[in-house]
Design a protein around this motif. Structure first.
Motif, PDB file in Angstrom:
ATOM      1  N   GLU A  87       0.595  -6.783 -15.408  1.00 28.59           N
ATOM      2  CA  GLU A  87       1.944  -6.753 -15.341  1.00 28.59           C
ATOM      3  C   GLU A  87       3.389  -7.023 -15.439  1.00 28.59           C
ATOM      4  N   ARG A  98       1.151  -6.986  -8.046  1.00 26.83           N
ATOM      5  CA  ARG A  98      -0.092  -8.659  -7.722  1.00 26.83           C
ATOM      6  C   ARG A  98      -1.217  -8.192  -9.002  1.00 26.83           C
ATOM      7  N   HIS A 120      -1.193  -5.287   0.103  1.00 25.77           N
ATOM      8  CA  HIS A 120      -0.183  -5.077  -0.855  1.00 25.77           C
ATOM      9  C   HIS A 120       0.074  -3.367  -1.205  1.00 25.77           C
ATOM     10  N   ARG A 125       3.076  -1.730  -3.552  1.00 23.88           N
ATOM     11  CA  ARG A 125       2.456  -2.184  -5.152  1.00 23.88           C
ATOM     12  C   ARG A 125       1.909  -2.486  -5.327  1.00 23.88           C
TER      13      ARG A 125
END
Length: 239
Positions: A87, A98, A120, A125
């Motif tokens: 991440e 995420r 998401h 994402r």
């Protein structure tokens, strides 16, 4: 630019892929290189989720002196460490990402929830799904297959250290033969080390194809997303 062949994909990475030459620990150079490749993949418009193993830190099944259940939970937490490292690497190259965890660990990631995961993905994402299934005795291969089915991925990519599935270990046997295509039944009956039997049986039951390729070669993720016939395809339609 060649368009992506898939709309939504789950990528399974081994923990060793994030490690150094011996596949242990965390290698900053590998993390940076992987983050750049994932950024290129996202630029194709693909919705991408990742499941990362924890073998570079700890394998629950290999902690022979410990209670198996406790060791498996430690292995799940190892995957969370890798997820956080990845991440960080993705954020450094400007990719929205995420971490969703099957185990509740306040302050470091969101609890995994299918609907939240889909939100998401729709927002562009990249998802990193940590802590396996949240249950002992299940591998991250099985977790990857389960999550791929839950989010509606069209294919599961398994990124390894070799360029496909062989009839023997190509690192030890230079005459090992690579398969371009295998049915689920061939993988199970021949005991080929693609994924564990539970993961392959689950993929077979739901018709989820699995493509196995070498992620240590630059550009492989992008090529796979563009539909190139790299590595070995398990299930699905032959090229």
């Amino acid at each position: 630019m060649v368009e992506a062949h898939y709309r939504r994909v789950l990528l399974k990475l081994s923990g060793e892929a994030l490690g150094g030459e011996e596949g242990s620990g965390l290698d900053p150079d590998r993390l940076r290189a992987l983050a750049r490749e994932l950024a290129e993949a996202r630029a194709l418009g693909v919705e991408l989720a990742l499941v990362v193993g924890g073998g570079n830190i700890l394998r629950g099944a290999s902690a022979r002196e410990m209670d198996r259940v406790r060791a498996d939970y430690m292995g799940m937490l190892a995957t969370l460490i890798n997820a956080l490292a990845l991440e960080d690497a993705l954020r450094r190259v400007g990719v929205p990402v995420r971490v969703l965890s099957a185990l509740r660990v306040e302050g470091v990631g969101e609890p995994y929830h299918r609907e939240r995961a889909l939100e998401h993905l729709a927002a562009g994402r990249i998802l990193i799904l940590a802590c396996g299934t949240g249950n002992p005795f299940f591998t991250t291969d099985t977790a990857a297959t389960l999550r791929a089915l839950e989010i509606g991925a069209q294919i599961l990519f398994k990124a390894t250290k070799v360029d496909g599935v062989y009839d023997d270990d190509p690192l030890r046997n230079p005459r090992a033969r690579k398969y371009d295509y295998l049915s689920y039944e061939e993988v199970l009956s021949r005991g080929l080390k693609v994924m564990d039997a539970t993961a392959i049986a689950l993929a077979r039951e739901h018709g989820l194809p699995v493509r196995v390729f070498n992620m240590l070669k630059s550009g492989q993720i992008k090529r796979a997303l563009q539909g190139e016939n790299i590595g070995t395809l398990v299930g699905g339609e032959k090229a």
